[in-house]
Every structure is written in structure tokens, then in C-alpha cells.
Design a protein around this motif. Structure first.
Motif, short mmCIF file in Angstrom:
data_model
loop_
_atom_site.label_atom_id
_atom_site.label_comp_id
_atom_site.label_asym_id
_atom_site.label_seq_id
_atom_site.Cartn_x
_atom_site.Cartn_y
_atom_site.Cartn_z
N ASP A 133 0.82 -1.20 0.00
CA ASP A 133 0.00 0.00 0.00
C ASP A 133 0.86 1.26 0.00
OD1 ASP A 133 -2.24 -1.56 0.01
OD2 ASP A 133 -2.65 -1.31 2.15
N CYS A 134 1.93 1.23 0.76
CA CYS A 134 2.84 2.39 0.78
C CYS A 134 3.43 2.62 -0.59
CB CYS A 134 3.94 2.19 1.81
SG CYS A 134 3.40 2.37 3.49
N ARG A 135 3.86 1.55 -1.22
CA ARG A 135 4.51 1.66 -2.54
C ARG A 135 3.53 2.16 -3.58
NH1 ARG A 135 5.67 -2.89 -6.54
NH2 ARG A 135 4.02 -3.74 -5.28
N THR A 188 0.42 3.76 -2.99
CA THR A 188 -0.41 4.91 -2.64
C THR A 188 0.40 6.07 -2.11
OG1 THR A 188 -2.21 3.41 -2.08
CG2 THR A 188 -2.37 5.64 -1.25
N TYR A 189 1.16 5.84 -1.07
CA TYR A 189 1.81 6.94 -0.37
C TYR A 189 3.04 7.46 -1.10
CZ TYR A 189 -1.31 5.32 3.25
OH TYR A 189 -2.42 4.95 3.94
N VAL A 190 3.83 6.58 -1.68
CA VAL A 190 5.05 7.03 -2.37
C VAL A 190 4.71 7.89 -3.59
CG1 VAL A 190 7.10 6.25 -3.63
CG2 VAL A 190 6.48 5.16 -1.46
N GLY A 237 1.98 9.58 -4.08
CA GLY A 237 1.38 10.81 -3.55
C GLY A 237 2.42 11.76 -3.01
N PHE A 238 3.41 11.24 -2.32
CA PHE A 238 4.48 12.08 -1.79
C PHE A 238 5.31 12.68 -2.92
CE2 PHE A 238 8.78 12.57 0.06
CZ PHE A 238 8.46 13.50 1.03
N TRP A 277 3.30 15.48 -4.42
CA TRP A 277 3.31 16.63 -3.52
C TRP A 277 4.63 17.39 -3.64
CZ3 TRP A 277 6.34 17.39 0.96
CH2 TRP A 277 6.01 18.50 1.70
#
Length: 67
Positions: free
Chosen positions: A30-32, A34-36, A38-39, A42
Motif C-alpha cells: 500500500d505504501c509503494r 499509494t503513499y510514495v 502521492g508524496f 506533492w
């Protein structure tokens, strides 16, 4: 001979370990996904905003120098 309680104990421990490992793997996935990204987006928007502010500031300075 191994008792039923011992087999049940190790069987349940193995089952819980499986779900624990799966949870860690799912979190990493999920981090790989979604969050990566998104970061990264940003950061790109932030850099573009700073660059736009610098261009605007340079434009204003040139206008002031012309008058």
C-alpha cells in the motif's frame, strides 16, 4: 508422542505468524502504490510552486527596475 494441545498451540502460532507477515507485506504494498506516488506528486507541486514564486519575484523586480 506429541499431544493435541501442543499441535494446536504451534498450529495457531503458525497461523497468526502468517497473518502478521501478510499484514506487513500488505502495508508495504500500500505504501509503494499509494503513499510514495502521492508524496512524489506533492514534492513536484511544491517545487513547481516555488519556481513559480521565484519567476514572479524576478518579473516584479524587473518591472521595478524599468520604472
Amino acid at each position: 508422542m506429541v499431544s493435541t494441545a501442543t499441535l494446536l498451540y504451534f498450529g495457531m502460532g503458525t497461523l497468526l505468524f502468517f497473518f502478521w507477515v501478510y499484514g506487513i507485506w500488505a502495508f508495504a504494498r500500500d505504501c509503494r502504490r499509494t503513499y510514495v506516488p502521492g508524496f512524489k506528486g506533492w514534492l513536484a507541486r511544491r517545487r513547481e510552486s516555488k519556481a513559480e514564486q521565484e519567476r514572479e519575484q524576478e518579473r516584479e523586480e524587473k518591472e521595478k527596475q524599468l520604472y
